[in-house]
Structures are given as structure tokens and as C-alpha cells.
Scaffold this motif. Structure first.
Motif, mmCIF file in Angstrom:
data_model
loop_
_atom_site.group_PDB
_atom_site.id
_atom_site.type_symbol
_atom_site.label_atom_id
_atom_site.label_comp_id
_atom_site.label_asym_id
_atom_site.label_seq_id
_atom_site.Cartn_x
_atom_site.Cartn_y
_atom_site.Cartn_z
ATOM 1 N N UNK A 1 102.023 66.093 23.231
ATOM 2 C CA UNK A 1 103.292 65.974 23.958
ATOM 3 C C UNK A 1 102.918 65.907 25.427
ATOM 4 N N UNK A 2 103.209 64.796 26.073
ATOM 5 C CA UNK A 2 102.795 64.616 27.469
ATOM 6 C C UNK A 2 103.750 65.377 28.381
ATOM 7 N N UNK A 3 103.281 66.522 28.874
ATOM 8 C CA UNK A 3 104.117 67.381 29.703
ATOM 9 C C UNK A 3 104.242 66.809 31.106
ATOM 10 N N UNK A 4 105.472 66.760 31.595
ATOM 11 C CA UNK A 4 105.769 66.205 32.917
ATOM 12 C C UNK A 4 106.772 67.100 33.627
ATOM 13 N N UNK A 5 106.938 66.920 34.946
ATOM 14 C CA UNK A 5 107.965 67.690 35.668
ATOM 15 C C UNK A 5 109.330 67.538 35.006
ATOM 16 N N UNK A 6 110.042 68.623 34.905
ATOM 17 C CA UNK A 6 111.362 68.603 34.267
ATOM 18 C C UNK A 6 111.346 69.121 32.847
ATOM 19 N N UNK A 7 110.172 69.143 32.194
ATOM 20 C CA UNK A 7 110.084 69.679 30.838
ATOM 21 C C UNK A 7 110.082 71.203 30.869
ATOM 22 N N UNK A 8 110.604 71.787 29.807
ATOM 23 C CA UNK A 8 110.504 73.226 29.593
ATOM 24 C C UNK A 8 109.700 73.454 28.320
ATOM 25 N N UNK A 9 108.649 74.273 28.426
ATOM 26 C CA UNK A 9 107.748 74.486 27.289
ATOM 27 C C UNK A 9 107.716 75.965 26.926
ATOM 28 N N UNK A 10 107.557 76.235 25.627
ATOM 29 C CA UNK A 10 107.380 77.594 25.127
ATOM 30 C C UNK A 10 105.958 77.707 24.581
ATOM 31 N N UNK A 11 105.213 78.673 25.093
ATOM 32 C CA UNK A 11 103.825 78.881 24.671
ATOM 33 C C UNK A 11 103.718 80.262 24.036
ATOM 34 N N UNK A 12 103.414 80.302 22.743
ATOM 35 C CA UNK A 12 103.200 81.578 22.063
ATOM 36 C C UNK A 12 101.778 82.077 22.323
ATOM 37 N N UNK A 13 101.621 83.402 22.283
ATOM 38 C CA UNK A 13 100.322 84.037 22.555
ATOM 39 C C UNK A 13 99.765 83.542 23.885
ATOM 40 N N UNK A 14 100.614 83.574 24.895
ATOM 41 C CA UNK A 14 100.257 82.993 26.187
ATOM 42 C C UNK A 14 99.197 83.786 26.937
ATOM 43 N N UNK A 15 98.878 85.008 26.480
ATOM 44 C CA UNK A 15 97.835 85.799 27.123
ATOM 45 C C UNK A 15 96.474 85.596 26.472
ATOM 46 N N UNK A 16 96.409 84.789 25.417
ATOM 47 C CA UNK A 16 95.146 84.536 24.732
ATOM 48 C C UNK A 16 94.306 83.493 25.444
ATOM 49 N N UNK A 17 93.175 83.149 24.835
ATOM 50 C CA UNK A 17 92.257 82.202 25.456
ATOM 51 C C UNK A 17 92.873 80.838 25.709
ATOM 52 N N UNK A 18 93.449 80.237 24.671
ATOM 53 C CA UNK A 18 94.126 78.955 24.843
ATOM 54 C C UNK A 18 95.400 79.139 25.652
ATOM 55 N N UNK A 19 96.110 80.227 25.376
ATOM 56 C CA UNK A 19 97.406 80.450 26.010
ATOM 57 C C UNK A 19 97.347 80.518 27.523
ATOM 58 N N UNK A 20 96.340 81.209 28.070
ATOM 59 C CA UNK A 20 96.234 81.312 29.524
ATOM 60 C C UNK A 20 95.939 79.961 30.163
ATOM 61 N N UNK A 21 95.111 79.159 29.494
ATOM 62 C CA UNK A 21 94.823 77.823 30.022
ATOM 63 C C UNK A 21 96.063 76.952 29.932
ATOM 64 N N UNK A 22 96.747 76.983 28.787
ATOM 65 C CA UNK A 22 97.979 76.211 28.621
ATOM 66 C C UNK A 22 99.016 76.582 29.678
ATOM 67 N N UNK A 23 99.174 77.877 29.905
ATOM 68 C CA UNK A 23 100.182 78.347 30.856
ATOM 69 C C UNK A 23 99.917 77.815 32.261
ATOM 70 N N UNK A 24 98.685 77.977 32.722
ATOM 71 C CA UNK A 24 98.344 77.519 34.069
ATOM 72 C C UNK A 24 98.453 76.004 34.196
ATOM 73 N N UNK A 25 97.953 75.295 33.203
ATOM 74 C CA UNK A 25 97.901 73.835 33.267
ATOM 75 C C UNK A 25 99.304 73.240 33.162
ATOM 76 N N UNK A 26 100.124 73.778 32.259
ATOM 77 C CA UNK A 26 101.502 73.280 32.125
ATOM 78 C C UNK A 26 102.279 73.491 33.421
ATOM 79 N N UNK A 27 102.047 74.629 34.063
ATOM 80 C CA UNK A 27 102.710 74.890 35.345
ATOM 81 C C UNK A 27 102.223 73.904 36.400
ATOM 82 N N UNK A 28 100.924 73.625 36.418
ATOM 83 C CA UNK A 28 100.357 72.652 37.350
ATOM 84 C C UNK A 28 100.967 71.262 37.139
#
Length: 323
Positions: free
Chosen positions: A134-161
């Protein structure tokens, strides 16, 4: 050399620290002296038999970083002494690993062995989730489960970026604080709160564009109720157990939803795609937009202890083994 060897499926105790002969690389292969080895949830699935291996005994581990020690016939992309990393090839829980050259990547000078071992598999997973599933772009809202885990922390930072509004879930107040500190706009403690109700409140009833779920059984099918109509549910892990078969009509009843279950190997099997993914990942790490948190280190011989910590859901960020 020494390695972790598995002779039968089971719990962490089947991870046996043993001596092994060093095999020299054959045609198209590279011998890597591992300096840091990544520990990932997929390793527990392989160890326990959720994911099957072709034969026993085997050396687990899907990710490491180190130095090229020797190259096989026909390999001209690497030479001894090169700093490299690799993933998606079983056998990383060892002092040395023979790896197909097509799976090996040169490390940029600014990225150390521990950072690479703690980020490659997880970071490439985040890359295909955010850019190719799913190509995340400005304006999207995403839900990330286990956001404090290894993948989750990277996903959280990158999606925000990338400009998304990020909602992250975690299982304790401490983890929720960590998710917020890594850029999430909203953090939900799903051990204490109804995450669907909170998502609906945050989005004013609209729901999110996409759910990234590495948890599995414990968050399904509730995650479908957090999606807006025509939203996408992405299942990429089974930390709480595998999602059981479900009635496909659920998707129509809950808003003509889409569901996918991708895996990293599909993307990295194509060398050009792997190189593009790695360039994207290394670039966002070098820029400082995504920080890699290596929060636990164990000697290679203590791999069983690392697995127990991972499966207890007490870890945050990346865990590595040091040969």
C-alpha cells in the motif's frame, strides 16, 4: 566454527550451540564472517515448525551483517573484506555463513554491523509494506499493530516521514510511550483499551486507509472494523498465532474490504527489486528519518534466551546475537 543447530521443532530449548565445519563457497556463493545476527519473529516460527524447513538438522536465522571472507566461482560483485549484509537465507545463527551472492548487499559506510543486523529484514519488510503493498502518501491514515516492536518502530517512523497520520498500538504504558516518542500521532494501549473504538474516535468514524498487522490471531477480525470502506488489511506476521480461516463474506459486510498476506521473499527474489529496496532503506536510515533501536544484545550461544524474551512480548526494537 560455532553455530546454533536445530535437530527437531520445539521451544527455545531446541536451539543447541554446537561446533560445525566451515564450508567454502561454491559457484555464485559468498562466505560471510558474521559480526552481528538479527533475531526476528520469523525465526521462532521456523524453530517451532509453524514454517517448515526442508531437512534436519538446520541452522536458523534469516539476517546478519559482517565481512566477506571468500567468494565462489563467478562472483565478481564482492571481494574479501567487503562489509556486507544479507537476509532471506536460512543459516545466519553462526559465526560464518555461506550465502548466495544474489542475497548479499554492500553496506554503506555510515551503517554499522549492529544497525544492519537489526534493520535489514525488518526494514525491507517496512519498505515493501509502505511502498509496494500500500503506497503510503500524505493524507493517509494508517494503523500499525505492535508499533513498539522491531518492524513496528521502523514502520511508525517511516510512515510519519511519508506524511501519514500514524496510529500505533502497543501492549503496555511503557511501550505506548515509546511509540509516541517515535513519531506516532496517536498511541493506543490495546491491553487496556478497545482499539477499534479509539480508532473510530480518532478518525471521527471514518476508519483508517490501511492496517499493518504483524500480531495475527489476537487482533483479527477486530482490525477489519478499524478500516474505512474499501480499506486494506495487511497481515504480515503471526506473533499471537496464525489467523484462522474466516468467512470471506466478512469483507463485503464490513465495507468491501481488501485483505493481503504478503511475504518478503516474493519481493527480494528479484535482484533488481532487492537492490531498490535496500537503497530506499539505507537512504532513510542515513538521513536520520528512521532510527534503528538495537535494544537487546545476546552472545550467539544464548540464542534460546533471546527467543524467550521475544516470545514473551517484553522486547522493544531490535534484538541481535553477537558471534
Amino acid at each position: 566454527m560455532s553455530a546454533i543447530v536445530v535437530h527437531a521443532y520445539g521451544g527455545p530449548d531446541v536451539l543447541s550451540f554446537e561446533p560445525l565445519a566451515v564450508r567454502q563457497p561454491g559457484p555464485g556463493e559468498v562466505l560471510v564472517a558474521n559480526r552481528a545476527v538479527g533475531v526476528n519473529y520469523i525465526d521462532t516460527y521456523v524453530r517451532s515448525g509453524v514454517y517448515k524447513v526442508p531437512q534436519f538438522p538446520f541452522v536458523p536465522g534469516d539476517e546478519a551483517a559482517g565481512e566477506v571472507e571468500a567468494v565462489g566461482e563467478g562472483v565478481d560483485e564482492f571481494v574479501p573484506g567487503d562489509r556486507v549484509t544479507y537476509t532471506n537465507h536460512l543459516g545466519a545463527y553462526a559465526e560464518r555463513t555461506v550465502v548466495p551472492a544474489k542475497s548479499v548487499l554492500k553496506l554503506p559506510g555510515a551503517i554499522g554491523f549492529e544497525t544492519a543486523a537489526g534493520s535489514l529484514l525488518k526494514g525491507l519488510t517496512a519498505e515493501y509494506l509502505l511502498h509496494r503493498t500500500f503506497r503510503v502518501e500524505p493524507g493517509h491514515t494508517v494503523l500499525i499493530h505492535a508499533a513498539a516492536g522491531g518492524v513496528g518502530l521502523i514502520l511508525t517512523q517511516w510512515a510519519k516521514h511519508l506524511g501519514a497520520t500514524v496510529i500505533g498500538t502497543a501492549g503496555s504504558p511503557e511501550k505506548v510511550a515509546l511509540v509516541r516518542a517515535n513519531g506516532a500521532d496517536h498511541a493506543i494501549d490495546y491491553s487496556r483499551e478497545d482499539f477499534v473504538a479509539r480508532v473510530r474516535e480518532i478518525t471521527e468514524g471514518r476508519g483508517v486507509d490501511v492496517v499493518y498487522d504483524g500480531v495475527g490471531k489476537a487482533t483479527f477480525p477486530a482490525s477489519l472494523d478499524a478500516l474505512k470502506p474499501l480499506g486494506l488489511f495487511v497481515s504480515f506476521g503471526n506473533a499471537s498465532g496464525v489467523i484462522e480461516a474466516f468467512d470471506i463474506l466478512l469483507l463485503s459486510r464490513k465495507g468491501s474490504l481488501f485483505v493481503t498476506r504478503p511475504t518478503l521473499g516474493t519481493f527480494t527474489s528479484q535482484r533488481d527489486v532487492l537492490l531498490a529496496q535496500a537503497e530506499n532503506l539505507f537512504g532513510v536510515i542515513e538521513s536520520g528519518k528512521v532510527r534503528i533501536a538495537v535494544n537487546a544484545r545476546y552472545p550467539l550461544k544464548d540464542a534460546a534466551q533471546a527467543h524467550r524474551a521475544l516470545e514473551s512480548r517484553t522486547t522493544t526494537g531490535a534484538t541481535i546475537l553477537l558471534p
